[in-house]
Design an enzyme around this catalytic site. Structure first.
Site, PDB file in Angstrom:
ATOM      1  CG  HIS A 167      -1.917   0.968   1.362  1.00 11.43           C
ATOM      2  ND1 HIS A 167      -1.662   2.283   1.695  1.00 11.43           N
ATOM      3  CD2 HIS A 167      -3.259   0.881   1.183  1.00 11.43           C
ATOM      4  CE1 HIS A 167      -2.805   2.946   1.717  1.00 11.43           C
ATOM      5  NE2 HIS A 167      -3.787   2.126   1.405  1.00 11.43           N
TER       6      HIS A 167
ATOM      7  CB  CYS B 120      -3.561   3.073  -1.711  1.00  9.42           C
ATOM      8  SG  CYS B 120      -4.589   4.488  -1.385  1.00  9.42           S
TER       9      CYS B 120
HETATM   10  C1  LIG Z   1      -2.101  -2.864   3.782  1.00 11.45           C
HETATM   11  C2  LIG Z   1      -2.415  -1.438   4.161  1.00 11.45           C
HETATM   12  N1  LIG Z   1      -1.449  -0.685   4.690  1.00 11.45           N
HETATM   13  C3  LIG Z   1      -1.676   0.585   5.073  1.00 11.45           C
HETATM   14  C4  LIG Z   1      -2.914   1.158   4.916  1.00 11.45           C
HETATM   15  C5  LIG Z   1      -3.139   2.569   5.355  1.00 11.45           C
HETATM   16  O1  LIG Z   1      -4.096   2.615   6.348  1.00 11.45           O
HETATM   17  P1  LIG Z   1      -4.674   4.032   6.833  1.00 11.45           P
HETATM   18  O2  LIG Z   1      -5.202   4.704   5.609  1.00 11.45           O
HETATM   19  O3  LIG Z   1      -5.730   3.678   7.791  1.00 11.45           O
HETATM   20  O4  LIG Z   1      -3.530   4.742   7.431  1.00 11.45           O
HETATM   21  C6  LIG Z   1      -3.937   0.421   4.338  1.00 11.45           C
HETATM   22  C7  LIG Z   1      -5.267   1.027   4.087  1.00 11.45           C
HETATM   23  O5  LIG Z   1      -6.021   0.598   3.276  1.00 11.45           O
HETATM   24  C8  LIG Z   1      -3.688  -0.918   3.976  1.00 11.45           C
HETATM   25  O6  LIG Z   1      -4.646  -1.667   3.438  1.00 11.45           O
END
Ligand SMILES: Cc1ncc(COP(=O)(O)O)c(C=O)c1O
Length: 405
Positions: free
Chosen positions: A123, A365
């Protein structure tokens, strides 16, 4: 004699008021928890209870309401610590996973030529910070998107400062071989960060057994409120990190000549924290613990299996990470729908408008993954504890109708 409940989590549905929502007079089918999850009543009650009964700042006031707020806030830290088998002093409340990762990225004192090992499917929140603060080195992907985890050992070098990978990717849903890559990093004295943003809702997490140095989670995916997240760090790792925000509440002493930082974890929580968010998250993780994370995992894996079985049977649908072995996928599948004249976001919108089925559509993302696989977006269906096989069957029927038109 009563029959054992075939799906012990099926009754959780009634705990989620949002699932009563209708669109165009018809009930929704919620398959979008990987984006953000509906909240059970106990979380809503914990947050409103704080507003109605306590509403006071923490670690500052001397009056009764402030003492109560502080106690509830710190109790939430204990709940979260128990949820992942950590000590409360190792739990830093952040805004979300993104902030936890940024905190580590800026606190490690990285230099431009330092390297951080990631995968190409991370992500953006577990990719961009390493790109900006150091040099992100991605391991390769198999043609269906699964990372070549076995490459990690070969990528470690004297420049490597950290290995930072998702335990479950938000696009694949595959459960990564965390123990192997943490051991490979540790064999070279390199710390490991686990992005548990997706996994924490679906798998039991034991940071001691996993032996990770850092781990991040987002409250809103864990059935908790938005704007609250968690950075776990081994105590000695947290003590070696520089705070990346300074201000009220993070110093024990502040005088003309010098200042003294608070102990961990409070030195990382400058300013008034998201008190009600933390309390709501505490309620969310106790809810999950009461369900039993082993039962949650069994349920999730069962739904993952149903998803791929039903999707594979539809002509015109390609599933990412289709090579993931049975039992190694949570209740999440990302796929491409081949329907003339329709992009993947159109498909997601059609599912909502025609069938009241909520899924994600786009790049999730994870641009690098889509770029490498030459994909212009995908559709993602993701489950949580309240979903049933009937939800997946509804999705499969709707998709069949869309591709057959
Ligand atoms: C694997 C992963 N990492 C990080 C994030 C980031 O999370 P946040 O937007 O809640 O900070 C997400 C959000 O979809 C995610 O799926």
């Amino acid at each position: 004699m009563t029959q054992p409940d075939a799906n012990p989590l099926a009754r959780t549905r009634a705990d989620f008021p949002l699932l009563q929502r209708c669109i165009d007079g018809r009930p929704i089918t919620h398959l979008d928890s990987a984006s953000t999850a509906p909240k059970p009543r106990c979380v809503i009650d914990a947050v409103t209870g704080f507003y109605l009964e306590h509403t006071a700042n923490v670690h500052r006031g001397v009056h009764v309401l402030s003492e109560e707020s502080t106690e509830l806030f710190e109790r939430a830290r204990q709940e979260v610590a128990s949820f992942i088998n950590a000590a409360p002093s190792e739990i830093v409340f952040t805004r979300n996973s993104t902030e936890g990762i940024n905190l580590v990225a800026s606190g490690l004192g990285l230099r431009e030529d330092d390297e951080v090992i990631v995968t190409a499917l991370e992500h953006h929140s577990n990719y961009m910070p390493w790109r900006v603060h150091a040099h992100a080195v991605p391991v390769g992907l198999l043609p269906d998107g699964v990372p070549r985890y076995e490459e990690i050992g070969g990528r470690l070098s004297p420049k490597t400062r950290l290995v930072a990978l998702a335990q479950v990717s938000n696009t694949l849903g595959a459960i990564a071989p965390v123990a192997g890559w943490i051991a490979a990093a540790h064999a070279q004295g390199i710390p490991a960060l686990v992005d548990a943003s997706q996994s924490a809702s679906h798998l039991p997490i034991d940071v001691r057994a996993m032996d990770c140095d850092f781990l991040v989670m987002s409250g809103h995916k864990l059935l908790g409120p938005s704007g609250i997240g968690v950075l776990y760090g081994k105590r000695e790792r947290l003590e070696a990190l520089a705070p990346y925000q300074v201000g009220g509440g993070m110093v024990k002493l502040h005088e003309e000549e010098h200042f003294v930082l608070q102990d961990v974890p409070w030195r990382f929580e400058a300013g008034t924290p998201n008190i009600e968010g933390a309390i709501g998250l505490g309620a969310a993780v106790s809810y999950l613990r009461n369900l039993g994370m082993e039962a949650v995992q069994r349920h999730s894996v069962k739904l993952g299996r149903r998803l791929v079985t039903r999707l594979r049977a539809i002509k015109g649908i390609e599933i990412l990470a289709d090579s993931v072995p049975d039992g190694q996928r949570i209740g999440l599948a990302t796929f491409i729908v081949h329907a003339p004249g329709l992009g993947q976001e159109n498909i997601a919108r059609l599912l909502c408008d025609r069938h009241q089925i909520l899924v994600s559509g786009g790049y999730h993302c994870a641009h690098m993954l889509h770029h490498r696989l030459k994909l212009e977006g995908t559709v993602r269906a993701s489950t949580h504890v309240f979903n049933t096989e009937a939800d997946i069957d509804r999705l499969a029927e709707a998709l069949t109708e869309i591709v057959e038109v």
